[in-house]
Design a protein around this motif. Structure first.
Motif, PDB file in Angstrom:
ATOM      1  N   GLY A   5       0.822  -1.195   0.000  1.00 16.20           N
ATOM      2  CA  GLY A   5       0.000   0.000   0.000  1.00 16.20           C
ATOM      3  C   GLY A   5       0.859   1.248   0.000  1.00 16.20           C
ATOM      4  O   GLY A   5       1.626   1.460   0.939  1.00 16.20           O
ATOM      5  N   GLU A   6       0.747   2.042  -1.072  1.00 22.06           N
ATOM      6  CA  GLU A   6       1.521   3.276  -1.166  1.00 22.06           C
ATOM      7  C   GLU A   6       0.805   4.433  -0.478  1.00 22.06           C
ATOM      8  O   GLU A   6      -0.412   4.470  -0.411  1.00 22.06           O
ATOM      9  N   ALA A  24       4.174  -2.891   3.500  1.00 19.77           N
ATOM     10  CA  ALA A  24       3.882  -4.250   3.064  1.00 19.77           C
ATOM     11  C   ALA A  24       3.373  -5.090   4.216  1.00 19.77           C
ATOM     12  O   ALA A  24       3.852  -4.965   5.352  1.00 19.77           O
ATOM     13  N   SER A  25       2.443  -5.940   3.915  1.00 22.35           N
ATOM     14  CA  SER A  25       2.001  -6.935   4.889  1.00 22.35           C
ATOM     15  C   SER A  25       2.680  -8.254   4.554  1.00 22.35           C
ATOM     16  O   SER A  25       3.127  -8.464   3.432  1.00 22.35           O
ATOM     17  N   PHE A  29       8.486  -9.951   3.539  1.00 22.88           N
ATOM     18  CA  PHE A  29       8.873  -8.689   2.904  1.00 22.88           C
ATOM     19  C   PHE A  29      10.379  -8.578   2.737  1.00 22.88           C
ATOM     20  O   PHE A  29      10.871  -8.182   1.694  1.00 22.88           O
ATOM     21  N   SER A  30      11.118  -8.926   3.761  1.00 22.73           N
ATOM     22  CA  SER A  30      12.560  -8.703   3.737  1.00 22.73           C
ATOM     23  C   SER A  30      13.282  -9.604   2.743  1.00 22.73           C
ATOM     24  O   SER A  30      14.446  -9.393   2.449  1.00 22.73           O
ATOM     25  N   LYS A  76      10.168  -2.361   9.641  1.00 22.85           N
ATOM     26  CA  LYS A  76       8.851  -1.730   9.498  1.00 22.85           C
ATOM     27  C   LYS A  76       8.122  -2.203   8.244  1.00 22.85           C
ATOM     28  O   LYS A  76       7.038  -1.711   7.933  1.00 22.85           O
ATOM     29  N   ASN A  77       8.727  -3.143   7.515  1.00 20.08           N
ATOM     30  CA  ASN A  77       8.110  -3.638   6.271  1.00 20.08           C
ATOM     31  C   ASN A  77       7.741  -2.491   5.340  1.00 20.08           C
ATOM     32  O   ASN A  77       6.646  -2.459   4.755  1.00 20.08           O
TER      33      ASN A  77
END
Length: 123
Positions: A5-6, A24-25, A29-30, A76-77
């Motif tokens: 989500g931007e 990101a959820s 993500f990493s 913080k994703n």
């Protein structure tokens, strides 16, 4: 599955600054490289910046090199795009995306897309 989500888009004056964020959820993500793309009506979506999953490698399109900075905070994703000295030609919808690595970002071999955020630069 990763959802993106931007945020942070809007109207900015040429020569100002703006920071886009992409949250990101998902716990993976990493493990992804991240990219920022932009698109204007009638043109293809183009990659403008990418960052490796560690943050140690980055790529910039010539059109934004020296003005925009991509960064990420895996705790913080979130991935960021700091836009300094924007120009009216930077006006576009900006998308974040995940990919396996920077090369696949540039090839647009994307795993997940955000919904996009509009950036308008006034002269």
């Amino acid at each position: 599955q990763v959802q993106l989500g931007e945020s942070g888009g809007g109207l900015v004056q040429a020569g100002g600054s703006l920071r886009l964020s992409c949250a990101a959820s998902g716990r993976t993500f990493s493990s992804y490289a991240m990219g920022w793309f932009r698109q204007v009506p009638g043109k293809e979506r183009e990659p403008i910046a990418a960052i490796s999953w560690t943050g140690g490698s980055t790529y910039y399109a010539d059109s934004v090199k020296g003005r925009f900075t991509i960064s990420r905070d895996n705790a913080k994703n979130t991935v960021y795009l700091q836009m300094n000295s924007p120009k009216p030609e930077d006006t576009a919808v900006y998308y974040c995306a995940t990919a396996r690595n920077i090369v696949t970002v540039l090839r647009a071999e994307i795993d997940h897309w955000g919904q996009g955020t509009q950036v308008t630069v006034s002269s």
